[in-house]
Design a protein around this motif. Structure first.
Motif, PDB file in Angstrom:
ATOM      1  N   TYR A  18      97.188  24.922  -3.784  1.00  0.00           N
ATOM      2  CA  TYR A  18      97.035  26.064  -2.911  1.00  0.00           C
ATOM      3  C   TYR A  18      98.499  26.243  -2.219  1.00  0.00           C
ATOM      4  O   TYR A  18      98.819  26.199  -0.920  1.00  0.00           O
ATOM      5  CB  TYR A  18      96.214  25.538  -1.633  1.00  0.00           C
ATOM      6  CG  TYR A  18      94.834  24.992  -2.130  1.00  0.00           C
ATOM      7  CD1 TYR A  18      93.919  26.056  -2.442  1.00  0.00           C
ATOM      8  CD2 TYR A  18      94.416  23.822  -2.361  1.00  0.00           C
ATOM      9  CE1 TYR A  18      92.754  25.830  -3.078  1.00  0.00           C
ATOM     10  CE2 TYR A  18      93.164  23.506  -2.798  1.00  0.00           C
ATOM     11  CZ  TYR A  18      92.207  24.432  -3.214  1.00  0.00           C
ATOM     12  OH  TYR A  18      90.999  24.189  -3.789  1.00  0.00           O
ATOM     13  N   LEU A  21      99.869  29.385   1.312  1.00  0.00           N
ATOM     14  CA  LEU A  21      98.803  29.429   2.507  1.00  0.00           C
ATOM     15  C   LEU A  21      98.883  30.389   3.350  1.00  0.00           C
ATOM     16  O   LEU A  21      98.113  30.877   3.789  1.00  0.00           O
ATOM     17  CB  LEU A  21      98.656  28.066   3.210  1.00  0.00           C
ATOM     18  CG  LEU A  21      98.219  26.926   2.313  1.00  0.00           C
ATOM     19  CD1 LEU A  21      98.281  25.475   3.034  1.00  0.00           C
ATOM     20  CD2 LEU A  21      96.800  27.252   1.846  1.00  0.00           C
ATOM     21  N   GLU A  22     100.457  30.668   3.862  1.00  0.00           N
ATOM     22  CA  GLU A  22     100.559  31.757   4.849  1.00  0.00           C
ATOM     23  C   GLU A  22     100.250  32.882   4.561  1.00  0.00           C
ATOM     24  O   GLU A  22      99.900  34.071   5.092  1.00  0.00           O
ATOM     25  CB  GLU A  22     102.243  31.594   5.237  1.00  0.00           C
ATOM     26  CG  GLU A  22     103.184  32.228   4.108  1.00  0.00           C
ATOM     27  CD  GLU A  22     103.297  31.282   2.994  1.00  0.00           C
ATOM     28  OE1 GLU A  22     104.095  31.730   1.995  1.00  0.00           O
ATOM     29  OE2 GLU A  22     102.784  30.070   2.972  1.00  0.00           O
ATOM     30  N   LYS A  23      99.924  33.389   3.259  1.00  0.00           N
ATOM     31  CA  LYS A  23      99.208  34.564   2.569  1.00  0.00           C
ATOM     32  C   LYS A  23      97.912  34.693   2.613  1.00  0.00           C
ATOM     33  O   LYS A  23      97.415  35.730   2.175  1.00  0.00           O
ATOM     34  CB  LYS A  23     100.231  34.791   1.396  1.00  0.00           C
ATOM     35  CG  LYS A  23     101.539  35.162   1.508  1.00  0.00           C
ATOM     36  CD  LYS A  23     102.100  35.235   0.074  1.00  0.00           C
ATOM     37  CE  LYS A  23     103.682  35.346   0.209  1.00  0.00           C
ATOM     38  NZ  LYS A  23     104.211  35.591  -1.194  1.00  0.00           N
ATOM     39  N   SER A  25      93.825  34.351   3.619  1.00  0.00           N
ATOM     40  CA  SER A  25      92.946  34.543   4.988  1.00  0.00           C
ATOM     41  C   SER A  25      92.546  33.204   5.451  1.00  0.00           C
ATOM     42  O   SER A  25      92.579  32.104   4.797  1.00  0.00           O
ATOM     43  CB  SER A  25      91.796  35.542   4.798  1.00  0.00           C
ATOM     44  OG  SER A  25      90.911  34.826   3.964  1.00  0.00           O
ATOM     45  N   THR A  26      92.080  33.080   6.753  1.00  0.00           N
ATOM     46  CA  THR A  26      91.665  32.142   7.456  1.00  0.00           C
ATOM     47  C   THR A  26      90.177  31.731   6.497  1.00  0.00           C
ATOM     48  O   THR A  26      90.117  30.535   6.456  1.00  0.00           O
ATOM     49  CB  THR A  26      91.282  32.298   8.888  1.00  0.00           C
ATOM     50  OG1 THR A  26      92.316  32.686   9.506  1.00  0.00           O
ATOM     51  CG2 THR A  26      90.525  31.264   9.596  1.00  0.00           C
ATOM     52  N   GLU A  27      89.478  32.501   6.125  1.00  0.00           N
ATOM     53  CA  GLU A  27      88.117  32.181   5.417  1.00  0.00           C
ATOM     54  C   GLU A  27      88.461  31.736   4.143  1.00  0.00           C
ATOM     55  O   GLU A  27      87.851  30.734   3.886  1.00  0.00           O
ATOM     56  CB  GLU A  27      87.443  33.491   5.337  1.00  0.00           C
ATOM     57  CG  GLU A  27      85.878  33.261   4.602  1.00  0.00           C
ATOM     58  CD  GLU A  27      85.009  34.411   4.580  1.00  0.00           C
ATOM     59  OE1 GLU A  27      83.979  34.266   3.942  1.00  0.00           O
ATOM     60  OE2 GLU A  27      85.692  35.454   4.944  1.00  0.00           O
ATOM     61  N   ILE A  29      91.324  29.891   3.445  1.00  0.00           N
ATOM     62  CA  ILE A  29      91.918  28.517   3.583  1.00  0.00           C
ATOM     63  C   ILE A  29      90.565  27.607   3.975  1.00  0.00           C
ATOM     64  O   ILE A  29      90.542  26.466   3.388  1.00  0.00           O
ATOM     65  CB  ILE A  29      92.787  28.645   4.837  1.00  0.00           C
ATOM     66  CG1 ILE A  29      94.003  29.488   4.283  1.00  0.00           C
ATOM     67  CG2 ILE A  29      93.035  27.239   5.389  1.00  0.00           C
ATOM     68  CD1 ILE A  29      95.156  29.442   5.584  1.00  0.00           C
ATOM     69  N   LEU A  30      89.729  27.987   4.753  1.00  0.00           N
ATOM     70  CA  LEU A  30      88.630  27.058   5.139  1.00  0.00           C
ATOM     71  C   LEU A  30      87.648  26.922   3.931  1.00  0.00           C
ATOM     72  O   LEU A  30      87.210  25.769   3.618  1.00  0.00           O
ATOM     73  CB  LEU A  30      87.698  27.709   6.348  1.00  0.00           C
ATOM     74  CG  LEU A  30      88.492  27.816   7.695  1.00  0.00           C
ATOM     75  CD1 LEU A  30      87.626  28.555   8.587  1.00  0.00           C
ATOM     76  CD2 LEU A  30      88.753  26.367   8.172  1.00  0.00           C
ATOM     77  N   THR A  31      87.476  27.965   3.124  1.00  0.00           N
ATOM     78  CA  THR A  31      86.665  27.566   1.814  1.00  0.00           C
ATOM     79  C   THR A  31      87.398  26.828   0.899  1.00  0.00           C
ATOM     80  O   THR A  31      86.553  25.783   0.430  1.00  0.00           O
ATOM     81  CB  THR A  31      86.551  29.279   1.159  1.00  0.00           C
ATOM     82  OG1 THR A  31      85.833  30.161   2.020  1.00  0.00           O
ATOM     83  CG2 THR A  31      85.904  28.986  -0.106  1.00  0.00           C
TER      84      THR A  31
END
Length: 61
Positions: A18, A21-23, A25-27, A29-31
C-alpha cells in the motif's frame, strides 16, 4: 535458543502493498485495513506450532 524461532522477516523490512496512502481515498484505506486484518487469524494458525515451542522455552526459564 532454537534458530528456527529466530528465522522470521521483520514487518518493517517487507515491501508495502500500500504505497502512496496519501493518494488513496479514506474508503480505500479502510478497505485495505479490513483486508489485512482478515488475514491475521489464518496466519497465526499456521505458526501455532512455532509459537508453542517459543512459549514452552520461555516458560522453562
Amino acid at each position: 535458543m532454537n534458530k528456527e524461532l529466530l528465522n522470521f522477516i521483520k514487518t518493517t523490512e517487507m515491501p508495502s502493498h500500500y504505497r502512496h496512502l496519501e493518494k488513496m481515498s479514506t474508503e480505500a484505506i479502510l478497505t485495505h485495513i479490513n483486508h489485512e486484518d482478515s488475514t491475521v487469524s489464518g496466519n497465526v494458525k499456521k505458526i501455532i506450532p512455532s509459537i508453542t515451542k517459543l512459549v514452552d522455552i520461555i516458560a522453562k526459564k
